[in-house]
Design a protein around this motif. Structure first.
Motif, PDB file in Angstrom:
ATOM      1  N   GLN A 171       6.067   7.519 -13.022  1.00 40.15           N
ATOM      2  CA  GLN A 171       4.806   7.254 -13.724  1.00 40.15           C
ATOM      3  C   GLN A 171       4.040   6.098 -13.073  1.00 40.15           C
ATOM      4  O   GLN A 171       2.825   6.163 -12.886  1.00 40.15           O
ATOM      5  CB  GLN A 171       5.083   6.932 -15.191  1.00 40.15           C
ATOM      6  CG  GLN A 171       3.820   6.698 -16.017  1.00 40.15           C
ATOM      7  CD  GLN A 171       4.128   6.462 -17.478  1.00 40.15           C
ATOM      8  OE1 GLN A 171       5.266   6.230 -17.844  1.00 40.15           O
ATOM      9  NE2 GLN A 171       3.109   6.520 -18.312  1.00 40.15           N
ATOM     10  N   VAL A 441      -7.897  13.291 -13.754  1.00 30.99           N
ATOM     11  CA  VAL A 441      -6.747  12.587 -14.347  1.00 30.99           C
ATOM     12  C   VAL A 441      -6.228  11.532 -13.380  1.00 30.99           C
ATOM     13  O   VAL A 441      -5.852  11.828 -12.240  1.00 30.99           O
ATOM     14  CB  VAL A 441      -5.618  13.578 -14.706  1.00 30.99           C
ATOM     15  CG1 VAL A 441      -4.379  12.821 -15.170  1.00 30.99           C
ATOM     16  CG2 VAL A 441      -6.092  14.537 -15.791  1.00 30.99           C
ATOM     17  N   GLU A 472      -8.065  15.083 -21.861  1.00 34.71           N
ATOM     18  CA  GLU A 472      -6.833  14.746 -21.144  1.00 34.71           C
ATOM     19  C   GLU A 472      -7.127  13.790 -19.985  1.00 34.71           C
ATOM     20  O   GLU A 472      -6.351  12.868 -19.712  1.00 34.71           O
ATOM     21  CB  GLU A 472      -6.165  16.014 -20.627  1.00 34.71           C
ATOM     22  CG  GLU A 472      -4.739  15.814 -20.158  1.00 34.71           C
ATOM     23  CD  GLU A 472      -4.035  17.128 -19.889  1.00 34.71           C
ATOM     24  OE1 GLU A 472      -4.542  17.902 -19.055  1.00 34.71           O
ATOM     25  OE2 GLU A 472      -2.990  17.385 -20.516  1.00 34.71           O
ATOM     26  N   LYS A 476      -5.160  10.300 -20.014  1.00 30.27           N
ATOM     27  CA  LYS A 476      -4.163  10.047 -18.980  1.00 30.27           C
ATOM     28  C   LYS A 476      -4.642   9.051 -17.929  1.00 30.27           C
ATOM     29  O   LYS A 476      -3.844   8.625 -17.093  1.00 30.27           O
ATOM     30  CB  LYS A 476      -3.744  11.360 -18.326  1.00 30.27           C
ATOM     31  CG  LYS A 476      -2.956  12.272 -19.258  1.00 30.27           C
ATOM     32  CD  LYS A 476      -2.417  13.482 -18.543  1.00 30.27           C
ATOM     33  CE  LYS A 476      -1.534  14.318 -19.453  1.00 30.27           C
ATOM     34  NZ  LYS A 476      -0.979  15.518 -18.778  1.00 30.27           N
TER      35      LYS A 476
END
Length: 787
Positions: A171, A441, A472, A476
């Protein structure tokens, strides 16, 4: 270790729903499993082969088989064909035509086919199957791993991996889009173990992975030719082998007698001719290849083969290979065959001299199968223009492929004006605009287009896929947005798509960021409290991810909100919510039980109106049942509340046989529970009338007196000896019935007719106001109710 997959049927349509693997065989005569490269299509088909006792065959093998009768299946059993995208395609005969011909020879058995999503030409293939089978294929998309599935996968892959640490590192490096793919996750894990760190791009990941796949790790082979050959040389020869296999449309290498090589396999001796130094035999012993059968080797994975083959071909183009000659093999009539799209995309990535040519020939394939992370501004703009032209020519160019995972190279500051124009134009192509929105994103460009993204989210007329992608992208990318106000706005607009968008967005942003009131309203609005509120076409399971991510204590508060909304309906005692909301309540409850201790009255307020058997999540229902069975004291506290509820029509008897088992199977009054409450009543000094009736109804619920065991007899005797009113009740229960059945039936008919006439009067009052509109036909539907 196999991880059961999340599957979506009819994705992108109003019939979209989450399905189980065990449901696939019953979904239709033709089911198509779609997913991105490396998503686990082959592993899923192997699992289905075992689950259904089916026959499974590689698409290439089935395509080349002259006599398909060896794949005949029993009536009703499915034939599984894996890897349709790996079959070479020619102008003379599309691969799907020959496969349909072979299926016809088998009298068109039920079939399950797997294929890369981008290579499934939905409209054409649907028509062909419809002509041969008389039914449309059912597309089922294999969803990427969730965080929980990825964790389970890593723990099963290697016990040395601290899954949380690895996923956290992924991540941090912005590689989240690689986690959901089993292939790339496995490669990430291997690189992590070897290097103690992670690469930053898909290209770097595949480079490190292929290096590791060529390593000789067994000390016993330190003196082998493989251990003595450089990694670069092994990768170069591997690329050469893969290029020959892919361009020849071959499956793998036959290492046995070259005269007996199976169809689709290239004899090893022929490959040796391409590499005089003998390194071919060295490379096929590395982990770049795996055995398919005796004397047969195939690439470890097609993605690895495409990557190394393109790398090798790009170097040949820089030296002596003719560009014209190469592209005559790869491109057909200006297009790229499905089986070569990955190779073609990586070739454009590795070779700047042919990049624009590759983009022009297959812009979506270039984006889908290659790596656009470090495209130059010029190449990114060229790709965007090519995609726009593709969308103009074919607005449905993505077909059923909605799983693009890495398109970050398009979201560049230099392309801001073009991107804004694409996502805001009234004449925009939805499949392209959704693709562009997906590219935002994690991009720095996202912060520059916040007003446009918020406008899309709030626009109820915009296609749902665009609105969801916009939400999204903001969520994100960690963009500062007033999510509470935005969710309130969506929930206040009405319409299912607004409720769905709010629900799915809350799941992405994170449930803990929101109040229980917002979450409860979203779930209740999405599912509808009444079945009549679900007349609008709806997507099943849209709250699945949200509920899964709600922590136990928050789940308790959300249940309070939903219970209050149900109670506010002020319906009669025996009304219950619809199936969809019931399922959501059960899943929330299974989570809530893991939180802080719950008071019995609070739990009953959550479930008092539901009919649990109407819900679909059997796993959640079983977890709740086990919890209640194990927690005897708590269970009986809940049961006591219901048994002593004087508002229940029919008294304690209805509480025992209807209210408790209807709400939750784990609340059923067992024999042990009945004995407990009998003893509790017997030990009470002074009984009220309700306790007397309750005692008698508990005794009746235990069955016939002549079948009581000693424990039940003892509990009953204890009550009759200490209370004369209980003795009188038991005497009535025990004596043979003396009933006037004729009088009872007359009274029943009388009550029925009174209720019937009351309903008629109610209907007449209701429809008297609508007489004029019924007469003119404006409310013709009322006639159905009246009749």
């Amino acid at each position: 270790m196999y991880i059961p997959r999340t599957l979506i049927a009819a994705k992108g349509t109003r019939d979209e729903s989450v399905v189980e693997e065990s449901d696939i065989a019953a979904m239709g005569r033709v089911v198509v499993l779609l997913g991105e490269p490396g998503i686990g299509k082959t592993e899923l088909t192997k699992q289905l082969e075992s689950t259904f006792g089916a026959k499974r065959v590689a698409a290439g093998t089935f395509y080349r088989t002259a006599d398909p009768s060896i794949y005949q299946v029993a009536a009703g059993a499915p034939l599984i064909i894996d890897g349709l995208d790996e079959v070479p395609t020619s102008n003379a005969e599309p691969s799907i035509d020959r496969i349909l011909t072979s299926l016809g020879k088998l009298k068109n058995p039920n079939v399950i086919i797997s294929c890369r999503a981008a290579d499934w030409t939905g409209a054409i293939n649907r028509q062909k199957f419809s002509q041969d089978y008389g039914v449309m294929p059912v597309p089922v998309h294999i969803q990427p791993f969730s965080y929980e599935q990825a964790t389970e996968f890593l723990l099963g892959y290697d016990t040395r991996i601290a899954a949380d640490q690895l996923l956290s590192a992924i991540q941090v490096q912005g590689l989240n889009d690689l986690v959901g793919n089993p292939l790339t996750l496995r490669l990430l894990a291997e690189v992590w173990l070897k290097d103690g760190g992670l690469p930053g791009t898909k290209t770097e990941l595949l480079r490190r992975a292929t290096e590791l796949l060529t390593d000789e790790e067994n000390p016993a082979h330190d003196l082998s030719r493989q251990a003595q050959t450089s990694t670069e040389k092994l990768m170069e020869v591997g690329g050469s082998i893969f290029a020959h296999l892919l361009l020849a449309g071959a499956v793998g290498i036959a290492t046995g007698n070259r005269r007996k090589a199976p169809e689709g396999f290239v004899p090893l001796t022929e490959l040796n001719d391409t590499c005089a130094d003998g390194n071919v035999e060295t490379v096929i012993k590395t982990r770049l290849f795996r055995p398919e059968a005796e004397d047969q080797l195939i690439p470890i994975h097609r993605v690895i083969a495409e990557y190394l083959a393109a790398r090798w071909l790009s170097r040949q183009l820089d030296s002596k290979l003719s560009e014209r000659r190469l592209f005559r093999l790869i491109e057909v009539n200006g297009g790229v065959p499905s089986a070569l799209r990955g190779l073609h995309a990586w070739l454009g990535h590795f070779s700047p001299k042919v990049r624009e040519r590759c983009i022009d020939a297959d812009p979506y394939g270039f984006l889908r199968y290659g790596d656009t992370t470090h495209l130059s501004a010029q190449s990114a703009r060229h790709l965007l223009k090519a995609l726009t032209k593709l969308a103009d020519d074919d607005p449905y160019f993505r077909s059923e492929d909605w799983g693009v995972r890495s398109v970050a190279g398009l979201a560049r500051g230099e392309l801001k004006s073009e991107i804004i124009a694409l996502i805001t134009s009234p004449q925009r192509h939805v499949q392209l605009s959704a693709l562009i929105l997906t590219s935002l994103v994690g991009s720095t460009l996202t912060g520059d287009v916040i007003p446009e993204l918020l406008g899309l989210i709030r626009d109820s007329k915009a296609p749902y896929v665009e609105r969801h992608a916009a939400a999204e992208a903001l969520a994100k990318s960690n963009i500062a947005v007033d999510w509470h106000e935005l969710m309130h706005d969506l929930l206040s607009k009405g319409k299912h798509e607004n409720y769905r968008l709010a629900t799915e967005t809350i799941a992405v942003v994170g449930p803990t960021y929101f109040s229980a009131n917002i979450i409860g309203n979203a779930i209740a609005s999405l599912n509808g409290i009444n079945e009549s509120e679900r007349r609008e076409a709806r997507v099943a399971g849209a709250d699945y991810l949200l509920i899964k991510r709600i922590p136990p204590n928050l789940a308790q508060d959300v249940l309070d909100v939903i219970a209050a909304k149900i109670a506010s309906k002020k319906t009669d005692r025996y009304w219950h919510p619809g199936r969809s909301l019931t399922s959501s309540v059960l899943r929330l409850l299974s989570s809530a039980l893991d939180g802080l201790p719950i008071k019995a009255a609070r739990l009953w307020s959550w479930v008092s109106r539901i009919e649990s058997q109407r819900g679909s999540p059997d796993e959640a229902l079983e977890q709740i049942k086990v919890y209640l069975q194990k927690n005897e004291v708590f269970r009986r506290e809940v049961q006591r509340i219901v048994l002593y509820d004087t508002s229940i029509g029919g008294g304690p008897w209805m509480a025992i046989v209807h209210e408790l088992p209807r709400a939750l199977p784990g609340l059923n009054i067992t024999i042990e529970d009945g004995i407990f409450f009998l003893n509790e009543i017997a030990q009470t000094k002074i009984l009220d009338s309700h306790q007397v009736i309750l005692w008698a109804d508990l005794v009746r619920a235990m069955g016939r007196p002549d079948r009581y065991d000693e424990v039940r007899k003892s509990a009953i005797t204890s009550g009759t000896q200490q209370h004369t009113e209980l003795a009188d009740q038991y005497e009535q229960i025990s004596r043979p019935p003396a009933r006037d059945y004729e009088a009872e039936e007359t009274e029943r008919q009388k009550k029925y007719e009174i209720n019937r006439q009351a309903k008629f009067r109610k209907h007449r009052v209701r429809f008297a106001k609508e007489t004029d509109q019924i007469t003119t036909g404006q409310k013709y539907w009322c006639i159905g109710f009246i009749s």
